[in-house]
Design a protein around this motif. Sequence first.
Motif, mmCIF file in Angstrom:
data_model
loop_
_atom_site.group_PDB
_atom_site.id
_atom_site.type_symbol
_atom_site.label_atom_id
_atom_site.label_comp_id
_atom_site.label_asym_id
_atom_site.label_seq_id
_atom_site.Cartn_x
_atom_site.Cartn_y
_atom_site.Cartn_z
ATOM 1 N N MET A 1 27.667 39.544 37.749
ATOM 2 C CA MET A 1 28.453 38.331 37.870
ATOM 3 C C MET A 1 27.815 37.200 37.078
ATOM 4 O O MET A 1 28.512 36.407 36.486
ATOM 5 N N GLU A 60 41.378 40.383 38.475
ATOM 6 C CA GLU A 60 40.969 39.336 39.406
ATOM 7 C C GLU A 60 40.133 39.893 40.552
ATOM 8 O O GLU A 60 39.096 39.347 40.911
ATOM 9 N N GLN A 61 40.573 41.001 41.118
ATOM 10 C CA GLN A 61 39.873 41.595 42.259
ATOM 11 C C GLN A 61 38.451 42.008 41.871
ATOM 12 O O GLN A 61 37.512 41.808 42.624
ATOM 13 N N ALA A 62 38.281 42.538 40.682
ATOM 14 C CA ALA A 62 36.961 42.964 40.224
ATOM 15 C C ALA A 62 36.063 41.775 39.909
ATOM 16 O O ALA A 62 34.842 41.866 39.982
ATOM 17 N N TYR A 63 36.667 40.641 39.577
ATOM 18 C CA TYR A 63 35.897 39.458 39.198
ATOM 19 C C TYR A 63 35.423 38.673 40.408
ATOM 20 O O TYR A 63 34.584 37.802 40.315
ATOM 21 N N SER A 64 35.971 38.975 41.614
ATOM 22 C CA SER A 64 35.587 38.307 42.876
ATOM 23 C C SER A 64 35.877 36.817 42.859
ATOM 24 O O SER A 64 35.111 36.045 43.417
ATOM 25 N N GLU A 65 36.953 36.388 42.176
ATOM 26 C CA GLU A 65 37.370 34.989 42.231
ATOM 27 C C GLU A 65 38.820 34.953 42.641
ATOM 28 O O GLU A 65 39.598 35.813 42.264
ATOM 29 N N GLU A 66 39.199 33.918 43.385
ATOM 30 C CA GLU A 66 40.583 33.787 43.794
ATOM 31 C C GLU A 66 41.351 32.988 42.765
ATOM 32 O O GLU A 66 40.828 32.097 42.138
#
Length: 125
Positions: A1, A60-66
Amino acid sequence: MEAHDQTRAEAFERVERELAFMSLIQPTYVLFHYPKPVILDDRVDWNVWRFHDCRDYVWEQAYSEEGWAPIEDYLTIIRKENPHVKIMFEHRSDLVTDGQLERCYRWVEQLLSEPDESTSSNNSI
């Protein structure tokens, strides 16, 4: 990250430097390409939007941001700086329907005509 955060910070720094330079030379228009990788909402069918190279996007889910990139915030800032800004869209017309494109245009038009408030919690595309 951390590598993603560093890449993103460097991209924003480059954009800020370029925009500062643009304010000095005051061009008629600026063509702005969003820095890659873009963050894609994994609930959306992106098949027709030409994200073929996996280096161009992150789910988005893999990036861990909403949420999406804060396009509304960007447009609000741009509108404050230049209320007569013109936005040009690049797209493959053979892959996007007229309806999808019209919704996009209406959404941006609405954002550019709203009072000087950010609306990033109100994504409508």
